[in-house]
Design a protein around this motif. Structure first.
Motif, short mmCIF file in Angstrom:
data_model
loop_
_atom_site.label_atom_id
_atom_site.label_comp_id
_atom_site.label_asym_id
_atom_site.label_seq_id
_atom_site.Cartn_x
_atom_site.Cartn_y
_atom_site.Cartn_z
N TYR A 256 0.85 -1.18 0.00
CA TYR A 256 0.00 0.00 0.00
C TYR A 256 0.88 1.23 0.00
CZ TYR A 256 1.22 -0.82 4.87
OH TYR A 256 1.91 -1.08 6.01
N VAL A 257 0.30 2.40 -0.25
CA VAL A 257 1.03 3.67 -0.24
C VAL A 257 0.66 4.42 1.03
CG1 VAL A 257 1.35 5.89 -1.40
CG2 VAL A 257 1.06 3.80 -2.76
N ARG A 258 1.68 4.83 1.77
CA ARG A 258 1.48 5.59 3.02
C ARG A 258 2.54 6.67 3.13
NH1 ARG A 258 -2.72 3.49 3.14
NH2 ARG A 258 -3.65 2.22 4.73
N ASP A 259 2.21 7.73 3.88
CA ASP A 259 3.19 8.77 4.16
C ASP A 259 4.20 8.24 5.17
OD1 ASP A 259 2.24 10.73 2.47
OD2 ASP A 259 0.89 11.58 3.96
N VAL A 260 5.48 8.45 4.86
CA VAL A 260 6.57 7.99 5.71
C VAL A 260 7.37 9.23 6.13
CG1 VAL A 260 8.71 6.63 5.73
CG2 VAL A 260 6.70 5.78 4.51
N PRO A 261 7.70 9.35 7.43
CA PRO A 261 8.46 10.51 7.88
C PRO A 261 9.82 10.61 7.17
CG PRO A 261 7.63 9.25 9.75
CD PRO A 261 7.37 8.44 8.52
N LYS A 262 10.19 11.83 6.79
CA LYS A 262 11.50 12.09 6.19
C LYS A 262 12.47 12.46 7.30
CE LYS A 262 11.34 14.96 2.71
NZ LYS A 262 10.95 15.94 1.68
N SER A 263 13.75 12.20 7.08
CA SER A 263 14.76 12.46 8.11
C SER A 263 14.85 13.94 8.46
CB SER A 263 16.12 11.92 7.67
OG SER A 263 16.51 12.54 6.46
N GLY A 264 14.64 14.84 7.52
CA GLY A 264 14.73 16.28 7.78
C GLY A 264 13.41 16.88 8.22
N GLY A 265 12.42 16.06 8.49
CA GLY A 265 11.10 16.56 8.88
C GLY A 265 10.11 16.40 7.74
N GLY A 266 8.88 16.46 8.05
CA GLY A 266 7.84 16.27 7.05
C GLY A 266 7.68 14.79 6.71
N SER A 267 6.98 14.53 5.63
CA SER A 267 6.78 13.14 5.21
C SER A 267 6.63 13.10 3.69
CB SER A 267 5.55 12.54 5.89
OG SER A 267 4.38 13.23 5.47
N GLU A 268 6.74 11.89 3.16
CA GLU A 268 6.55 11.68 1.72
C GLU A 268 5.89 10.31 1.52
OE1 GLU A 268 10.21 11.48 -0.48
OE2 GLU A 268 11.11 10.16 0.97
N PRO A 269 5.03 10.20 0.50
CA PRO A 269 4.38 8.91 0.27
C PRO A 269 5.36 7.90 -0.32
CG PRO A 269 3.63 10.53 -1.33
CD PRO A 269 4.55 11.24 -0.40
N ARG A 270 5.27 6.67 0.18
CA ARG A 270 6.10 5.56 -0.30
C ARG A 270 5.25 4.30 -0.37
NH1 ARG A 270 11.57 6.01 -1.11
NH2 ARG A 270 12.41 7.92 -0.27
N ILE A 271 5.68 3.35 -1.18
CA ILE A 271 5.03 2.05 -1.22
C ILE A 271 5.63 1.21 -0.11
CG2 ILE A 271 4.54 0.00 -2.60
CD1 ILE A 271 5.36 1.78 -5.06
N LEU A 272 4.78 0.65 0.74
CA LEU A 272 5.22 -0.22 1.83
C LEU A 272 4.57 -1.58 1.65
CD1 LEU A 272 4.64 2.26 4.80
CD2 LEU A 272 6.75 1.90 3.50
N CYS A 273 5.28 -2.64 2.03
CA CYS A 273 4.72 -3.99 1.98
C CYS A 273 5.02 -4.68 3.31
CB CYS A 273 5.33 -4.81 0.84
SG CYS A 273 4.99 -4.16 -0.80
N THR A 274 4.05 -5.42 3.80
CA THR A 274 4.27 -6.20 5.01
C THR A 274 5.23 -7.33 4.72
OG1 THR A 274 2.40 -7.66 4.53
CG2 THR A 274 1.94 -5.69 5.85
N ALA A 275 5.77 -7.93 5.76
CA ALA A 275 6.66 -9.08 5.59
C ALA A 275 5.86 -10.25 4.99
CB ALA A 275 7.25 -9.49 6.93
N PRO A 276 6.48 -11.04 4.11
CA PRO A 276 5.78 -12.19 3.52
C PRO A 276 5.38 -13.19 4.61
CG PRO A 276 7.83 -11.74 2.36
CD PRO A 276 7.83 -10.89 3.58
N ALA A 277 4.20 -13.74 4.45
CA ALA A 277 3.69 -14.75 5.39
C ALA A 277 2.75 -15.68 4.65
CB ALA A 277 2.96 -14.08 6.54
N LYS A 278 2.53 -16.86 5.24
CA LYS A 278 1.50 -17.76 4.68
C LYS A 278 0.70 -18.40 5.77
CE LYS A 278 4.60 -21.54 3.35
NZ LYS A 278 4.76 -22.60 2.44
#
Length: 141
Positions: free
Chosen positions: A119-141
């Motif tokens: 999914y796409v979520r806002d992720v905090p940037k190191s200098g402040g603020g945030s930017e959207p990135r694609i994140l995926c959970t760890a693989p599981a079955k």
């Protein structure tokens, strides 16, 4: 006479829509030869398409945006974040759920049976603020 013309017009519109959608429906199957599969989340609020590299599991996502002041829109693609990059070599695909509020898709590995939700979520940037990135959970079955 007007009723018959309206009825014929509706038939033409539905026929045209079906002919345009038929190639798209087969896209995920045919795209396998090209190395990528594509899927959209079920949410009617999500204006986004995900793709997965069938061998590496790399995920990407893009969406259409049209700024209020622009006549022409643009394609906005998001950078990969945690878990969205290359995975162990496999046979990856994308599965969209039937949950209407979902804005992500499942990345599935047909060789191992493992799944991740991406999914796409806002992720905090190191200098402040945030930017959207694609994140995926760890693989599981």
């Amino acid at each position: 006479m007007a009723h018959a013309w309206r009825s014929r017009k509706i038939e033409v519109v539905f026929g045209l829509a079906a002919s345009l959608l038929a190639p798209a429906a087969g896209l995920a199957q045919d795209a396998g030869t090209a190395g990528y599969l594509f899927a959209a989340p079920p949410s009617s609020q999500a204006n986004r398409v995900y793709s997965v590299n069938r061998q590496t599991g790399d995920i990407s996502a893009c969406q259409f945006e049209r700024p209020d002041v622009a006549q022409v829109g643009l394609t906005r693609c998001f950078p990969a974040g945690e878990g969205a990059g290359p995975q162990p070599k496999g046979d990856y695909g994308l599965v969209s759920t039937q949950y209407g509020g979902e804005t992500g898709v499942f990345r599935v590995n047909a060789q191992t049976g493992e799944m991740s939700i991406c999914y796409v979520r806002d992720v905090p940037k190191s200098g402040g603020g945030s930017e959207p990135r694609i994140l995926c959970t760890a693989p599981a079955k």
